[in-house]
Design a protein around this motif. Structure first.
Motif, PDB file in Angstrom:
ATOM      1  N   PRO A  13       0.806  -1.223   0.000  1.00  0.00           N
ATOM      2  CA  PRO A  13       0.000   0.000   0.000  1.00  0.00           C
ATOM      3  C   PRO A  13       0.839   1.273   0.000  1.00  0.00           C
ATOM      4  CG  PRO A  13       0.143  -0.850   2.215  1.00  0.00           C
ATOM      5  CD  PRO A  13       0.847  -1.852   1.313  1.00  0.00           C
ATOM      6  N   SER A  31      -5.434   3.256   0.406  1.00  0.00           N
ATOM      7  CA  SER A  31      -5.984   2.199  -0.457  1.00  0.00           C
ATOM      8  C   SER A  31      -5.481   2.293  -1.899  1.00  0.00           C
ATOM      9  CB  SER A  31      -7.513   2.212  -0.406  1.00  0.00           C
ATOM     10  OG  SER A  31      -7.994   3.455  -0.864  1.00  0.00           O
ATOM     11  N   TYR A  33      -2.439   0.637  -4.138  1.00  0.00           N
ATOM     12  CA  TYR A  33      -1.486  -0.460  -4.031  1.00  0.00           C
ATOM     13  C   TYR A  33      -0.647  -0.580  -5.291  1.00  0.00           C
ATOM     14  CZ  TYR A  33      -4.108  -2.220  -0.028  1.00  0.00           C
ATOM     15  OH  TYR A  33      -4.707  -2.362   1.191  1.00  0.00           O
TER      16      TYR A  33
END
Length: 120
Positions: A13, A31, A33
């Motif tokens: 992440p 959020s 990645y």
């Protein structure tokens, strides 16, 4: 050393630091990645990069941060370097925005190398 022939997949992440009074001691995972798929191949280095900053690192070869982290991890594990590597990197963490893209690349490289070398 016997190398794992199956590809390994790693997701790391984005992060943000300097959170209030925690300065660099506190961080936040976001959020976004980066994804890396790595496999041992008979020879050479093959890197396919897409997403954020792909144009900046497409021709990096051995200087690619994921590759450098993997090479260092293989050395630390003591099993030598694999005969060749194939990487597929999907970058979703923007470069140069303070979201940890360099740290994510290093962590992904270390985790991928450990998995390919069969380290626990």
């Amino acid at each position: 050393m016997t190398w794992d022939e199956e590809p390994v997949r790693v997701r790391v992440p984005a992060t943000s630091a300097n959170l209030g009074p925690g300065f660099d001691a506190l961080g936040l995972a976001l959020s976004l990645y980066d994804e890396v798929e790595a496999r041992v191949v008979p020879s050479g280095l093959h890197i396919d990069v897409s997403g954020e900053g792909a144009a900046d690192v497409t021709d990096a070869e051995e200087a690619h941060l994921v590759v450098r982290a993997m090479r260092a991890a293989f050395d630390d594990l003591g099993g030598g370097q694999p005969p060749g590597l194939a990487l597929r990197c999907v970058n979703r963490i923007p470069h140069g925005r303070g979201l940890g893209s360099s740290a994510a690349a290093i962590v992904a490289g270390i985790l991928a190398a450990r998995a390919l070398a069969g380290a626990s």
